[in-house]
Design a protein around this motif. Structure first.
Motif, mmCIF file in Angstrom:
data_model
loop_
_atom_site.group_PDB
_atom_site.id
_atom_site.type_symbol
_atom_site.label_atom_id
_atom_site.label_comp_id
_atom_site.label_asym_id
_atom_site.label_seq_id
_atom_site.Cartn_x
_atom_site.Cartn_y
_atom_site.Cartn_z
ATOM 1 N N ALA A 72 4.241 2.614 -10.549
ATOM 2 C CA ALA A 72 3.913 2.220 -9.176
ATOM 3 C C ALA A 72 4.671 0.978 -8.736
ATOM 4 C CB ALA A 72 2.409 1.983 -9.052
ATOM 5 N N ARG A 73 5.180 0.197 -9.669
ATOM 6 C CA ARG A 73 5.934 -1.019 -9.334
ATOM 7 C C ARG A 73 7.415 -0.757 -9.120
ATOM 8 N NH1 ARG A 73 2.870 -3.838 -13.994
ATOM 9 N NH2 ARG A 73 4.639 -3.121 -15.189
ATOM 10 N N THR A 74 7.874 0.442 -9.399
ATOM 11 C CA THR A 74 9.309 0.726 -9.282
ATOM 12 C C THR A 74 9.686 1.090 -7.853
ATOM 13 O OG1 THR A 74 9.062 3.083 -9.775
ATOM 14 C CG2 THR A 74 9.388 1.588 -11.658
ATOM 15 N N PRO A 75 10.906 0.760 -7.455
ATOM 16 C CA PRO A 75 11.348 1.138 -6.101
ATOM 17 C C PRO A 75 11.333 2.650 -5.879
ATOM 18 C CG PRO A 75 12.862 -0.465 -7.062
ATOM 19 C CD PRO A 75 11.906 -0.062 -8.149
ATOM 20 N N ALA A 78 7.231 3.527 -5.841
ATOM 21 C CA ALA A 78 6.290 2.679 -5.101
ATOM 22 C C ALA A 78 5.768 3.347 -3.825
ATOM 23 C CB ALA A 78 6.922 1.333 -4.782
ATOM 24 N N PRO A 79 6.601 4.102 -3.079
ATOM 25 C CA PRO A 79 6.067 4.754 -1.876
ATOM 26 C C PRO A 79 4.995 5.803 -2.180
ATOM 27 C CG PRO A 79 8.463 4.713 -1.811
ATOM 28 C CD PRO A 79 8.053 4.261 -3.178
ATOM 29 N N TYR A 80 4.937 6.275 -3.418
ATOM 30 C CA TYR A 80 3.982 7.307 -3.795
ATOM 31 C C TYR A 80 2.732 6.739 -4.469
ATOM 32 C CZ TYR A 80 8.008 10.265 -2.946
ATOM 33 O OH TYR A 80 9.073 10.881 -2.356
ATOM 34 N N ALA A 81 2.699 5.451 -4.691
ATOM 35 C CA ALA A 81 1.575 4.833 -5.400
ATOM 36 C C ALA A 81 0.276 5.010 -4.629
ATOM 37 C CB ALA A 81 1.850 3.351 -5.633
ATOM 38 N N ARG A 82 -0.774 5.280 -5.362
ATOM 39 C CA ARG A 82 -2.102 5.417 -4.762
ATOM 40 C C ARG A 82 -2.630 4.032 -4.403
ATOM 41 N NH1 ARG A 82 -5.349 8.970 -9.020
ATOM 42 N NH2 ARG A 82 -5.856 6.853 -9.539
ATOM 43 N N PRO A 83 -3.714 3.971 -3.638
ATOM 44 C CA PRO A 83 -4.276 2.660 -3.283
ATOM 45 C C PRO A 83 -4.680 1.812 -4.488
ATOM 46 C CG PRO A 83 -5.168 4.352 -1.854
ATOM 47 C CD PRO A 83 -4.368 5.061 -2.902
ATOM 48 N N ALA A 89 0.366 12.296 -12.108
ATOM 49 C CA ALA A 89 1.225 13.484 -12.139
ATOM 50 C C ALA A 89 1.376 14.096 -10.758
ATOM 51 C CB ALA A 89 0.662 14.495 -13.127
ATOM 52 N N LYS A 90 0.331 14.035 -9.951
ATOM 53 C CA LYS A 90 0.383 14.598 -8.597
ATOM 54 C C LYS A 90 1.439 13.890 -7.749
ATOM 55 C CE LYS A 90 -2.553 15.327 -4.580
ATOM 56 N NZ LYS A 90 -3.864 15.101 -3.983
ATOM 57 N N GLU A 91 1.472 12.576 -7.810
ATOM 58 C CA GLU A 91 2.458 11.814 -7.038
ATOM 59 C C GLU A 91 3.870 12.040 -7.574
ATOM 60 O OE1 GLU A 91 -1.400 10.579 -6.279
ATOM 61 O OE2 GLU A 91 -0.473 9.984 -8.177
ATOM 62 N N ILE A 92 3.983 12.202 -8.869
ATOM 63 C CA ILE A 92 5.300 12.461 -9.465
ATOM 64 C C ILE A 92 5.818 13.821 -9.010
ATOM 65 C CG2 ILE A 92 6.514 12.884 -11.639
ATOM 66 C CD1 ILE A 92 4.682 10.690 -12.845
#
Length: 132
Positions: A72-75, A78-83, A89-92
């Protein structure tokens, strides 16, 4: 090779030739640089090479639960990170899909600001369907 690798080597050389108290600063910089580099490589591994969170974590010596916050900290992710500042896996899967389709990072609902409303409407009210 990346500039990051050169900075890590340079800081290690400085730490090796410094006295112990001065070496601490250089080693701390190395730790930060390596941590960021590891996070970015994890992101590339799960998106570009389609490794699972578990497999990527195992290769990096991390548990599966430790990988999500790092991603979640990577560029890249980061746009896919949950709150809760994690990537699952879903965001990936979404990031892989967006990359394959050439779409810009769409993010998830919690991270994309809502468009400002141009009309003002009254709040909805409950209306019973029957009087009985």
């Amino acid at each position: 090779m990346s500039n990051r690798y050169a900075r890590i080597r340079d800081e290690l050389d400085r730490a090796e030739s410094a006295d112990p108290s001065a070496a601490l600063e250089h080693l701390r910089i190395v730790l930060e640089e390596v941590s960021e580099l590891l996070d970015e490589q994890l992101a590339h591994a799960v998106v570009d090479y389609e490794l699972s969170l578990r497999a990527a974590g195992a290769k990096a010596g991390l548990t599966e639960n430790a990988v999500g916050p790092r991603l979640a900290r990577t560029p890249m992710l980061a746009p896919y990170a949950r709150p809760d500042k994690r990537v699952t896996a879903k965001e990936i899967q979404r990031a892989r899909y967006d990359k394959k389709s050439g779409a810009p990072a769409a993010g998830i609902k919690g991270n994309v600001p809502a468009a400002p409303s141009t009309t003002t409407s009254k709040p909805m009210r409950f209306k019973p369907r029957r009087n009985t």
